[in-house]
Write an enzyme that holds these catalytic residues in place. Structure first.
Site, short mmCIF file in Angstrom:
data_model
loop_
_atom_site.label_atom_id
_atom_site.label_comp_id
_atom_site.label_asym_id
_atom_site.label_seq_id
_atom_site.Cartn_x
_atom_site.Cartn_y
_atom_site.Cartn_z
N ASP A 34 0.85 -1.19 0.00
CA ASP A 34 0.00 0.00 0.00
C ASP A 34 0.89 1.24 0.00
O ASP A 34 1.60 1.49 0.97
CB ASP A 34 -0.94 0.03 1.21
CG ASP A 34 -2.09 1.00 1.00
OD1 ASP A 34 -1.82 2.17 0.65
OD2 ASP A 34 -3.26 0.59 1.15
N ARG A 79 3.25 1.97 -6.23
CA ARG A 79 2.02 2.44 -6.85
C ARG A 79 1.64 1.59 -8.06
O ARG A 79 0.47 1.43 -8.37
CB ARG A 79 2.16 3.91 -7.30
CG ARG A 79 2.13 4.88 -6.12
CD ARG A 79 2.31 6.30 -6.59
NE ARG A 79 2.30 7.21 -5.44
CZ ARG A 79 1.41 8.17 -5.26
NH1 ARG A 79 0.45 8.37 -6.14
NH2 ARG A 79 1.47 8.95 -4.19
N CYS A 151 -20.02 -8.02 -2.44
CA CYS A 151 -20.60 -8.50 -1.18
C CYS A 151 -22.09 -8.78 -1.36
O CYS A 151 -22.62 -9.76 -0.83
CB CYS A 151 -20.37 -7.49 -0.06
SG CYS A 151 -20.89 -5.81 -0.44
N THR A 210 -26.67 -0.68 -8.50
CA THR A 210 -25.82 -1.83 -8.15
C THR A 210 -25.94 -2.86 -9.26
O THR A 210 -27.02 -3.08 -9.79
CB THR A 210 -26.22 -2.47 -6.80
OG1 THR A 210 -25.45 -3.68 -6.64
CG2 THR A 210 -27.68 -2.84 -6.72
N ARG A 233 -28.30 3.46 -0.04
CA ARG A 233 -27.21 3.62 0.92
C ARG A 233 -27.78 4.31 2.16
O ARG A 233 -28.43 5.34 2.04
CB ARG A 233 -26.08 4.45 0.31
CG ARG A 233 -25.32 3.74 -0.81
CD ARG A 233 -24.61 2.49 -0.28
NE ARG A 233 -23.87 1.80 -1.31
CZ ARG A 233 -22.57 1.98 -1.54
NH1 ARG A 233 -21.88 2.86 -0.83
NH2 ARG A 233 -21.96 1.29 -2.48
N ASN A 315 -21.35 -6.86 5.13
CA ASN A 315 -20.75 -6.61 3.82
C ASN A 315 -19.22 -6.49 3.87
O ASN A 315 -18.57 -6.56 2.85
CB ASN A 315 -21.35 -5.35 3.18
CG ASN A 315 -21.44 -4.18 4.13
OD1 ASN A 315 -22.37 -4.10 4.93
ND2 ASN A 315 -20.49 -3.26 4.04
#
EC number: 1.2.1.12
Length: 338
Positions: A34, A79, A151, A210, A233, A315
């Site tokens: 990361d 990266r 999910c 979605t 949401r 999720n």
């Protein structure tokens, strides 16, 4: 055989995939990449979690590595995925959890650094998608990049499979009432591609698109074109719920529907599809490792061919456990093919 794993992206899913890996003896995370999170901050982010609580083991930084429960994890900060030296730490399987490299072409960059297989922890436009309990038998070892779908697809597909196998689905609509995720704004802000999505997450119920229901058609081909859906949401930090409304080919009472779901949850879908009769609410499922928990007390039937079914999912945690399960399954198939 322990499968050595690398994680690219130490965000919500990356961190919880690491937590989930610790309870699976077949899998060991040996590296994390990361570029935006320095090692000391990784320790802090892994140790403390606003939803899942404090990590119940040991975590520290030592000699440039992240040490979790006494085991060293190499840390990279590249990266460009092609530059991550996965081969140097023998991380054969990579979990791509940045949310950025979701196509076969983009995710394949990991192979240049020595990875042998990439599991994308998101839906993919072109990588084959697999849902545990639904279509794992279609996995073949020649595939280099695969997706664990979303999910919501992981919640919906096992439920849809049971219903379709037993009664047949003519058509259906899905709504997911979905917890807030990292892409949303804390207060109103710019979001050119999705104007509603730019509104403050904590203050609103936000209608959203979605692809989860349509994706079910990719993992269950018989349902292709029969399902679509949308999302709301809502201002909760974790746990979402699927509302699946379907027209059945073969009539059935709600009691009969409950019975086949309960049977599946205790047999072939044990650990994937759960079942509850209790008067539950969303926080009751924080930390639930199952993909989908059917709420028998919440569903309704208009008649014997038109029903609404309700199923919960963490999720974050449920999905991250499936990422590990898919990876472990792929590793077994790959080992057998050698």
């Amino acid at each position: 055989m322990v499968t050595q794993v690398g994680i690219n992206g130490f965000g919500r899913i990356g961190r919880i995939v690491l937590r989930a890996s610790l309870s699976n003896p077949e899998v060991q995370v040996v590296a994390i990449n990361d570029p935006f999170i320095p090692l000391e901050y990784m320790v802090y982010m892994f140790k403390y979690d606003s939803v899942h609580g404090r990590f119940q083991g040991t975590v520290e930084a030592k000699d440039g590595k992240l040490v979790v429960n006494g085991k060293e994890i190499s840390v990279f900060s590249e990266r460009d995925p092609a530059q991550i030296p996965w081969g140097s730490v023998e991380a054969a399987y990579v979990v791509e959890s940045t949310g950025v490299f979701t196509s076969i072409d983009a995710a394949s960059a990991h192979l240049q650094g020595g990875a042998k297989k990439v599991i994308i922890s998101a839906p993919s436009g072109d990588a084959p998608m697999f849902v545990c309990g639904v279509n794992l038998e279609k996995y073949t070892s020649d595939l280099k990049v695969i997706s664990n779908a979303s999910c919501t697809t992981n919640c919906l597909a096992p439920l849809a499979k049971v219903i379709n196998d037993n009664f047949g689905i003519v058509e259906g609509l899905m709504t997911t009432v979905h917890a807030t995720t990292a892409t949303q704004k804390t207060v109103d802000g710019p979001s050119n591609k999705d104007w509603r999505g730019g509104r403050g997450a904590g203050a609103n119920i936000i209608p959203s698109s979605t692809g989860a229901a349509k994706a079910v058609g990719k993992v269950i081909p018989e349902l292709n074109g029969k399902l679509t859906g949308m999302a709301f949401r809502v201002p909760t930090p974790d746990v979402s719920v699927v509302d699946l409304t379907v027209r059945l080919e073969k009539g059935a009472t709600y009691e009969e529907i409950k019975a086949v779901i309960k049977k599946a949850s205790e047999n072939e879908l044990k650990g994937i599809l759960g079942y509850t009769n209790d008067q539950v609410v969303s926080t009751d499922f924080v930390g639930d490792a199952q993909s989908s928990i059917f709420d028998a007390a919440a569903g309704i039937a208009l008649n014997d061919k038109f029903v609404k079914l309700v199923s919960w999912y963490d999720n974050e945690f449920g999905y991250s456990n499936r990422v590990i399960d898919l990876l472990a399954y792929a590793a077994k198939v790959d080992a057998a093919a050698q």
